[in-house]
Enzyme design. Structure first.
Site, PDB file in Angstrom:
ATOM      1  CG  HIS A 102      -2.037   0.955   1.103  1.00  0.00           C
ATOM      2  ND1 HIS A 102      -1.921   2.283   1.421  1.00  0.00           N
ATOM      3  CD2 HIS A 102      -3.303   0.773   0.646  1.00  0.00           C
ATOM      4  CE1 HIS A 102      -3.074   2.878   1.173  1.00  0.00           C
ATOM      5  NE2 HIS A 102      -3.931   1.993   0.702  1.00  0.00           N
ATOM      6  CG  ASP A 124      -8.795  -4.258  -2.465  1.00  0.00           C
ATOM      7  OD1 ASP A 124      -9.914  -4.152  -1.961  1.00  0.00           O
ATOM      8  OD2 ASP A 124      -8.258  -3.375  -3.150  1.00  0.00           O
TER       9      ASP A 124
HETATM   10  N1  ACO Z   1       4.137  -7.568  -4.926  1.00  0.00           N
HETATM   11  C1  ACO Z   1       5.468  -7.585  -5.096  1.00  0.00           C
HETATM   12  N2  ACO Z   1       6.276  -6.530  -4.914  1.00  0.00           N
HETATM   13  C2  ACO Z   1       5.694  -5.378  -4.523  1.00  0.00           C
HETATM   14  C3  ACO Z   1       4.303  -5.284  -4.326  1.00  0.00           C
HETATM   15  C4  ACO Z   1       3.513  -6.436  -4.534  1.00  0.00           C
HETATM   16  N3  ACO Z   1       2.183  -6.389  -4.355  1.00  0.00           N
HETATM   17  N4  ACO Z   1       4.001  -4.027  -3.960  1.00  0.00           N
HETATM   18  C5  ACO Z   1       5.156  -3.355  -3.941  1.00  0.00           C
HETATM   19  N5  ACO Z   1       6.192  -4.166  -4.268  1.00  0.00           N
HETATM   20  C6  ACO Z   1       7.633  -3.837  -4.287  1.00  0.00           C
HETATM   21  C7  ACO Z   1       7.988  -2.964  -5.483  1.00  0.00           C
HETATM   22  O1  ACO Z   1       8.365  -3.750  -6.583  1.00  0.00           O
HETATM   23  C8  ACO Z   1       9.117  -2.148  -4.918  1.00  0.00           C
HETATM   24  O2  ACO Z   1      10.276  -2.948  -4.879  1.00  0.00           O
HETATM   25  P1  ACO Z   1      11.741  -2.275  -5.112  1.00  0.00           P
HETATM   26  O3  ACO Z   1      11.908  -1.299  -3.991  1.00  0.00           O
HETATM   27  O4  ACO Z   1      12.685  -3.432  -5.055  1.00  0.00           O
HETATM   28  O5  ACO Z   1      11.693  -1.633  -6.464  1.00  0.00           O
HETATM   29  C9  ACO Z   1       8.726  -1.915  -3.462  1.00  0.00           C
HETATM   30  O6  ACO Z   1       7.887  -3.035  -3.131  1.00  0.00           O
HETATM   31  C10 ACO Z   1       7.974  -0.632  -3.233  1.00  0.00           C
HETATM   32  O7  ACO Z   1       6.835  -0.624  -4.085  1.00  0.00           O
HETATM   33  P2  ACO Z   1       6.263   0.649  -4.834  1.00  0.00           P
HETATM   34  O8  ACO Z   1       5.652   0.189  -6.118  1.00  0.00           O
HETATM   35  O9  ACO Z   1       7.283   1.733  -4.878  1.00  0.00           O
HETATM   36  O10 ACO Z   1       5.138   1.076  -3.838  1.00  0.00           O
HETATM   37  P3  ACO Z   1       3.971   2.057  -4.174  1.00  0.00           P
HETATM   38  O11 ACO Z   1       3.659   2.728  -2.891  1.00  0.00           O
HETATM   39  O12 ACO Z   1       4.282   2.932  -5.330  1.00  0.00           O
HETATM   40  O13 ACO Z   1       2.803   1.070  -4.635  1.00  0.00           O
HETATM   41  C11 ACO Z   1       0.880  -0.312  -4.656  1.00  0.00           C
HETATM   42  C12 ACO Z   1       1.724   0.698  -3.856  1.00  0.00           C
HETATM   43  C13 ACO Z   1       0.515   0.272  -6.030  1.00  0.00           C
HETATM   44  C14 ACO Z   1      -0.415  -0.548  -3.874  1.00  0.00           C
HETATM   45  C15 ACO Z   1       1.670  -1.621  -4.817  1.00  0.00           C
HETATM   46  O14 ACO Z   1       2.029  -2.123  -3.558  1.00  0.00           O
HETATM   47  C16 ACO Z   1       0.906  -2.673  -5.606  1.00  0.00           C
HETATM   48  O15 ACO Z   1       0.897  -2.625  -6.830  1.00  0.00           O
HETATM   49  N6  ACO Z   1       0.237  -3.641  -4.912  1.00  0.00           N
HETATM   50  C17 ACO Z   1      -0.554  -4.647  -5.577  1.00  0.00           C
HETATM   51  C18 ACO Z   1      -1.884  -4.041  -6.000  1.00  0.00           C
HETATM   52  C19 ACO Z   1      -2.816  -3.828  -4.840  1.00  0.00           C
HETATM   53  O16 ACO Z   1      -3.021  -4.710  -4.018  1.00  0.00           O
HETATM   54  N7  ACO Z   1      -3.423  -2.621  -4.798  1.00  0.00           N
HETATM   55  C20 ACO Z   1      -4.441  -2.311  -3.773  1.00  0.00           C
HETATM   56  C21 ACO Z   1      -4.090  -1.036  -3.078  1.00  0.00           C
HETATM   57  S1  ACO Z   1      -5.231  -0.836  -1.753  1.00  0.00           S
HETATM   58  C22 ACO Z   1      -6.597  -0.164  -2.419  1.00  0.00           C
HETATM   59  O17 ACO Z   1      -6.638   0.456  -3.462  1.00  0.00           O
HETATM   60  C23 ACO Z   1      -7.837  -0.406  -1.634  1.00  0.00           C
END
Ligand code: ACO
Length: 436
Positions: free
Chosen positions: A313, A371
């Site tokens: 998140h 979710d």
């Molecule tokens: N699976 C694997 N790796 C992940 C995930 C994941 N679900 N989420 C983040 N990471 C990793 C990224 O690859 C990144 O790794 P790095 O530092 O080695 O490059 C690190 O964790 C940080 O992630 P960011 O993408 O920079 O985090 P951001 O805050 O931009 O993204 C997001 C948040 C979009 C929610 C992301 O975690 C994601 O895509 N999750 C899956 C989708 C999801 O469940 N969304 C629901 C959000 S809640 C809602 O809307 C109710």
């Protein structure tokens, strides 16, 4: 907001004069540096794609402390609201700032209930869609189309119009989502039944048919109501910011909320519950729990492009408090429906266990978000996967409209107009087509 005791000073290594910037404090949470005059003073913009360090507005509605894993609606912790209040009380709280007493709740509920029907013409509009259209495509269209039906509540600058539009949107969203579902399966639309609760009425419109009586299961009704409460608002997330930006041009509330629906659809936002269930089904098809290790290796491989949906998140870097509450509901629903041994639920538990112990997830502070569980609950209730985000949109509508109305009432509100760092071609002349 009030001026903080300190101010920020921005200095430059090229000898340009430094500038003082005011700092403001809210009631809780980080202070903000006011950069509104920065361009006038320095000719420079700030650069913050994704709004990682930018407060786009002041708001008194929802507060999140991502490090503590805390979510407050108007100061009340989500845990207390989810256990002591229902969705109608939560809507009242978000819209008007206070929890209603019994009489206030009854009056508000009656008001919403009186607006649950949609104009009969809506169904002809709906019939223009293919039966296999994605419900979010339909919802974007239907919500936007409301402005063509309710001309008496489209002036965003009129407080009375905003109030009626808010009630109409909250009341009609369940009707529209259920209509989109009934249309996809070729069943007759069910009119709302106003003696039922908000969640009960939605279940009735979704699952009843004119052929036989439908009795609402109270465990499912409570679970759905909790899903609505947990998704009702979430500060300045992507869809809420979209609603604010869209509404800032003065467009009508139905159009602004339709923009929010469109934004919510994406898999990085509200589409995550659908994407999460699809992911679980894919792993199940690959061989289920025995393939979890293999799947996790793909997730950890940066080149695979595979993410563990329902994890991570932007703001919560400790845990998502809604996920805990949703997990409770998940257990309750699966038990009530005799689905404790549901293979997808077992699979989800196995994924969660590994992820909570694996260094990749621990070091990146990736925890299950709401979710991860809400999809499992909805599937158990009988809601088709494609409709999950539609349910989310239904629940979030009150948050969107509360935030939109707050923005319009804010004397500091202006049309949203971000600037850019231009990296394209400099001025050049067009060459005649034959000489290019
Ligand atoms: N699976 C694997 N790796 C992940 C995930 C994941 N679900 N989420 C983040 N990471 C990793 C990224 O690859 C990144 O790794 P790095 O530092 O080695 O490059 C690190 O964790 C940080 O992630 P960011 O993408 O920079 O985090 P951001 O805050 O931009 O993204 C997001 C948040 C979009 C929610 C992301 O975690 C994601 O895509 N999750 C899956 C989708 C999801 O469940 N969304 C629901 C959000 S809640 C809602 O809307 C109710």
């Amino acid at each position: 907001m009030k001026l903080a005791d300190n101010k920020a000073t921005m200095s430059f290594s090229n000898g340009s004069a430094s500038v003082d910037l005011p700092v403001y404090s809210g009631s809780i949470g980080p202070d903000v540096i006011d950069i509104r005059k920065l361009y006038a003073q320095t000719g420079m913009f700030t650069y913050d794609p994704g709004f990682l360090s930018t407060a786009a507005c002041q708001s008194a509605i929802t507060y999140i402390d991502g490090d503590k894993g805390e979510l407050l609606y108007r100061g009340y912790p989500i845990e207390q609201l989810a256990t002591n209040c229902d969705f109608m009380e939560t809507c009242h709280l978000l819209l008007y700032g206070n929890l209603p007493d019994a009489a206030g709740k009854a009056a508000f509920t009656k008001n919403v209930t009186q607006h649950t029907m949609v104009n009969e013409q809506m169904q002809f509009f709906l019939r223009g869609f293919r039966r296999d259209a994605h419900p979010m495509a339909i919802m974007t269209g239907l919500v936007g189309a409301l402005s063509a039906f309710y001309h008496d509540s489209t002036d965003i600058n009129n407080a009375e119009h905003r109030e009626i539009a808010a009630i109409r949107l909250i009341a009609k969203m369940p009707t529209l989502v259920a209509m989109a579902y009934k249309y996809s399966i070729g069943q007759p639309f069910m009119y709302p039944k106003n003696e039922l609760s908000y969640a009960g009425n939605f279940l009735h419109m979704m699952f009843a048919t004119p052929c036989e009586p439908y009795v609402v299961n109270p465990v499912i009704e409570r679970a759905l109501d909790r899903i609505f409460v947990l998704h009702a608002d979430h500060e300045q997330n992507a869809s809420t910011s979209t609603v604010r930006l869209c509404g800032s041009s003065g467009t009508n509330p139905f159009a602004a909320i339709a923009a929010g629906v469109a934004c919510l659809w994406g898999p990085a936002h509200g589409g995550a519950n659908e994407a999460c269930l699809t992911m679980l089904e894919e792993i199940q098809a690959m061989g289920g729990v025995s393939k979890v290790g293999e799947f996790m290796n793909q997730v950890k491989d940066k080149n695979s492009g595979v993410k563990l949906m329902g994890f991570g998140h932007r703001v919560y870097k400790n845990y998502d408090p809604r996920a805990k509450l949703m997990q409770e509901t998940c257990n309750e629903v699966l038990e009530a429906l005799g689905l404790e041994n549901d293979p997808l639920f077992k699979l989800a538990k196995a994924l969660e266990k590994i992820a909570l112990e694996d260094d990749y997830f621990v070091s990146r502070k990736l925890y299950p978000n709401v979710d991860f569980y809400s999809g499992i609950v909805q599937r158990a209730i009988g809601i088709p996967v494609k409709l999950f985000t539609g349910i989310f949109a239904l629940a979030r509508t009150v948050g969107w409209i509360a935030q939109l109305n707050e923005m319009i009432g804010d004397p500091e509100y202006k049309i949203g107009r971000p600037r850019q760092l231009f990296t394209g071609a400099e001025r050049r002349n067009v060459v005649e087509i034959g000489k290019r």
